[in-house]
Design a protein around this motif. Structure first.
Motif: not given
Length: 845
Positions: A691-693, A702-705, A727-729, A739-742
């Protein structure tokens, strides 16, 4: 064989500890000697001589303790736990003084110093009260000095010495096996809490502890009066000291409020924090005591109430000390000290003085000058008594709520403190404030014993009518549409209208008008009530300022962009904070606001925010800069202090809520130096949760999970291996495209690997480098290719209308107390001169 440590300076600590033992021993001897002098033949003064010389030696020893401790702090002797824990080499001298009282031991030493000052004043001026009064003051000094002993007796540790060595405080730490630990490992101290690095913290604690220490003197006179059967005589000499206590402690409390306003970022001057309450409680009861003492002095009524309030005021100082120093408020206050194992001593300190005062009251109960006669309703003493009762009830409400952690500890309860303490306390305290303000107004038209009721109602009626007219104007310009005339047509008042605010302002205006009329009579030579009139006017203005500023403060930094700053900002703070890119202006209320740059001084960075007001012809009519501070502290995260623009009618208050890491900070956290990172700027390392940005110039991350089911191309995950993806947005500012990067953290064959991911569109690269299970966080490294990297700040701006009534009222109130002290000292001097004249007449006759 003992280790011979290199570089330690043991002499200052040994001298300091010697002075502690000497000061404690001499204060104990002085107390015992004064006790025997009070109890024995008054013609034999040998015990008094012993007591005085003991106290003089105690004075020298206490000054020696202070000198030794400051010498250690000033010279950066970090082999001492106190210097290591509270100071650092980078601190200027005036903040080294603040280091002195940041810890519990130093604050006890400050308290003992002020009691020492009062003790020497009493020896000089108390005359025939010296022996009995100094017994009580000396006993208090014994207890405070015991908090600094740091010795073990029968397995129990008494006090905590400020001269304990770091290796003794941290026994068992591996570095102390090295004789050169000081040279190799202890290069600097932990430093002063950044929030305390403010000039107000240099003067606020000494003033506050001066107030605490002064409370012991009226208490000592009351106790001495009971002890020596001088049940009435103690009131006159105690009254000036009670006024000093109220004046100084009140000044210290307001200094704390101003420090909070100027240096803390919670957006106000009073938060009803338990530690704030702890200093307010005895102040309220001592103000009540003063009024009832005056009643008794003039009428002979309310003796027991006056006695009780004087005694309980000092007991509450001790109770406040227990609350703030026992660690019991640790979960409800950010200001409380941690427990140093002295909770038991603090409890004994409270109970001993509570027991002594109770025993003396019970012992003398039948002889107490308590009158059965009721006061007349049209008398000043009746309403002064009612006012004191109301202030005491106000105090009880504050004590009851502040003491919730104590109840939970004693009775194993789980009562929760108020979720919104400001709203909760204000709801309770405003009715009390209204009643006190009204009484401080109309009581000025009353006389002692009985007043002409017709004349009283005429004066009161005229003042009530005048107050209604003035209040209507004040309310219009502070709570209603008239604010637009003051702050411009763009002003929008979103604060809900509350009739209680109107009633309180009316009561305070009534108090100002009636006391101003009394003050006007001073021009005719009637100076008797000048002090009380000025003090009441100041108190009323202070309440007006606090009411308007707190109820009508207005956030002008409203986020209309829809930009999400991350989960560290709740919904309210997301709405009330704006993101400013460096060099890009934003309209904020009537201001055009621009973040123009920053300046770094040591560990502090000052962010320069420009405010402009431009008229319709595009002419700049107002232009100023504010420089809020933002420090990235390794242990506390962002430590922010506001900057404020002061006007006659309002303040503009600005603080930063989030700032980017400086490049040197990021580089200091470690650049892995891999060839694959060439072409990127130094990395920035973040501890993040889901949830952090993280903001960057073209967007945000944004840290999605967490992805625990990672499939890696061309790599097999065997049993015992761990592969976790973060998982980062990545979201751009312009198109809001996500865009999702991991990036992946991998443990394979007991070796750790980081599999980075790139985001070419923005020139970003991400590495998931560590899992931190204890904090439920993850370590993320972000790199960016060179280019024009924009700086930014996320900031909040608040307008506080008419807050100068608060500060101005405080100054006027203190001046009123000073007038009252002068009057009471003159009365005391005149009474002594009269007694001496009577004695001379008796001798002649």
């Amino acid at each position: 064989m003992d280790i011979q440590y290199v570089g330690e300076h043991l002499l200052p600590g040994k001298l300091g500890q010697f002075f502690i033992i000497l000061a404690f021993g001499m204060s104990l001897l002085s107390t015992i000697a004064y006790y025997f002098q009070t109890s024995n033949d008054k013609n034999d003064l040998s015990w008094r001589q012993i007591a005085r010389w003991s106290f003089r030696i105690h004075t020298v020893a206490l000054i020696g303790i202070i000198a030794a401790l400051f010498f250690i702090i000033y010279n950066h002797y970090f082999e001492y736990n106190y210097a290591y824990s509270h100071s650092s080499r980078s601190l200027p001298t005036h903040y080294m003084i603040s280091c002195f009282w940041e810890g519990q031991e130093g604050s006890f030493l400050l308290w003992a110093f002020w009691q020492l000052v009062f003790g020497n004043v009493l020896i000089r001026f108390a005359k025939d009260w010296e022996d009995s009064v100094m017994t009580i003051v000396g006993l208090s000094q014994v207890f405070i000095l015991s908090m600094l002993l740091g010795v073990e007796v029968f397995g129990y540790r008494i006090g905590s010495s400020p001269f304990i060595l770091l290796r003794d405080a941290m026994q068992g730490a591996p570095i102390f096996q090295d004789p050169q630990y000081l040279v190799k490992y202890i290069q600097d101290g932990r430093g002063l809490n950044p929030l305390l690095q403010n000039y107000w913290m240099v003067i606020h604690p000494p003033t506050l502890f001066f107030g605490f220490a002064s409370m012991v003197v009226p208490f000592a006179y009351a106790m001495a009066g009971l002890w020596t059967k001088r049940l009435k005589e103690w009131v006159k000499p105690a009254l000036p000291y009670a006024l000093v206590a109220v004046m100084v402690l009140g000044t210290g409390i307001i200094m704390g409020a101003f420090w909070a306003y100027e240096a803390l970022n919670f957006g106000g001057f009073w938060a009803w924090d338990p530690v704030e309450n702890a200093s307010l409680i005895p102040w309220l009861t001592m103000i009540s005591a003063i009024h009832v003492l005056v009643v008794y002095k003039n009428t002979g009524h309310s003796y027991f109430t006056a006695l009780f309030l004087v005694l309980i005021s000092f007991i509450l100082v001790l109770y406040a000390s227990f609350l703030t120093r026992s660690g019991i408020l640790g979960e409800t206050s950010v200001h409380a000290f941690t427990d140093l194992g002295m909770s038991g001593q603090l409890v004994i300190y409270v109970l001993v003085f509570l027991a002594l005062s109770t025993w003396l009251i019970v012992k003398n109960w039948k002889q107490l000058p308590i009158t059965e006669k009721d006061e007349h309703i049209y008398s000043r003493e009746f309403w002064m008594f009612i006012g004191a009762l109301v202030m005491t009830l106000s105090c009880l409400q504050v004590i009851a709520t502040t003491s919730i952690p104590v109840y939970n500890k004693l009775f194993n309860g789980n009562v929760a403190p108020p979720v919104d303490p400001v709203g909760f306390y204000n709801q309770w305290q405003m009715p009390f404030a209204v009643i006190v303000a009204l009484i401080s107004a109309f009581a000025q038209y009353l006389k002692y014993k009985k007043t002409d009721s017709v004349k009283f109602w005429i004066n009161t009626g005229v003042s009530l009518l005048m107050s209604a007219l003035v209040t209507a104007v004040v309310v219009y310009y502070t709570l209603l549409g008239g604010l637009k005339l003051v702050f411009g047509e763009n002003y929008h008042n979103d604060n809900p209208f509350n009739w209680m605010f109107v009633i309180l302002i009316y009561a305070c205006v009534f108090s100002v008008i009636t006391n101003a009329k009394i003050l006007g009579e001073a021009i005719k030579g009637k100076f008797k009530l000048t002090g009380s009139a000025v003090a009441h006017m100041g108190f009323a203005l202070m309440l007006i300022g606090a009411t308007i500023a707190a109820s009508q403060k207005r956030v002008i930094s409203i986020n209309t962009s829809g930009f999400d700053y991350g989960k560290e900002f709740d919904s309210k703070n997301k709405r009330e904070n704006v993101l400013l890119w460096k060099g890009e202006s934003m309209k904020m209320d009537k201001y055009l606001v621009t973040y123009t740059g920053d300046t770094t001084e040591g560990v502090n960075t000052y962010y320069r925010v420009n405010y402009k007001v431009v008229d319709e012809s595009n002419k700049v009519v107002e232009n100023f800069d504010l420089n809020p501070l933002g420090q990235i502290n390794p242990t506390m995260g962002l430590v922010a202090s506001p900057d404020t623009r002061h006007y006659l009618t309002h303040d503009i208050y600005t603080h930063v809520s989030s700032v980017p890491k400086r490049e040197e900070d990021a580089a200091a956290e470690g650049h892995d130096g891999h060839a694959e990172d060439e072409g990127y700027n130094p990395p920035s390392t973040y501890k993040v949760s889901v949830g952090d940005t993280i903001n960057f110039d073209e967007g945000k991350v944004v840290v999605r999970g967490i992805n625990k089911d990672v499939h890696l191309k061309d790599m097999t995950i065997n049993q015992g291996d761990i592969a976790v993806g973060l998982t980062l947005a990545v979201i751009g500012n312009s198109d809001r495209k996500e865009t999702i990067v991991e990036p992946v953290y991998l443990i394979k064959n007991r070796s750790q690997f980081t599999l980075s991911k790139k985001m070419e569109e923005f020139g970003l690269k991400f590495k998931f480098t560590k899992i931190i299970p204890d904090e439920n966080k993850f370590e993320l490294v972000m790199l960016k290719k060179p280019g024009k990297q924009k700086d930014y700040v996320i900031m909040k701006a608040i307008v506080f209308p008419y807050i100068n009534f608060l500060w101005g009222g405080t100054i006027i109130m203190v001046i009123g107390f000073a007038f009252s002290i002068s009057r009471r000292l003159k009365e005391l001097k005149d009474a002594k001169s009269k007694d001496q004249t009577e004695k001379m007449k008796d001798v002649v006759l």
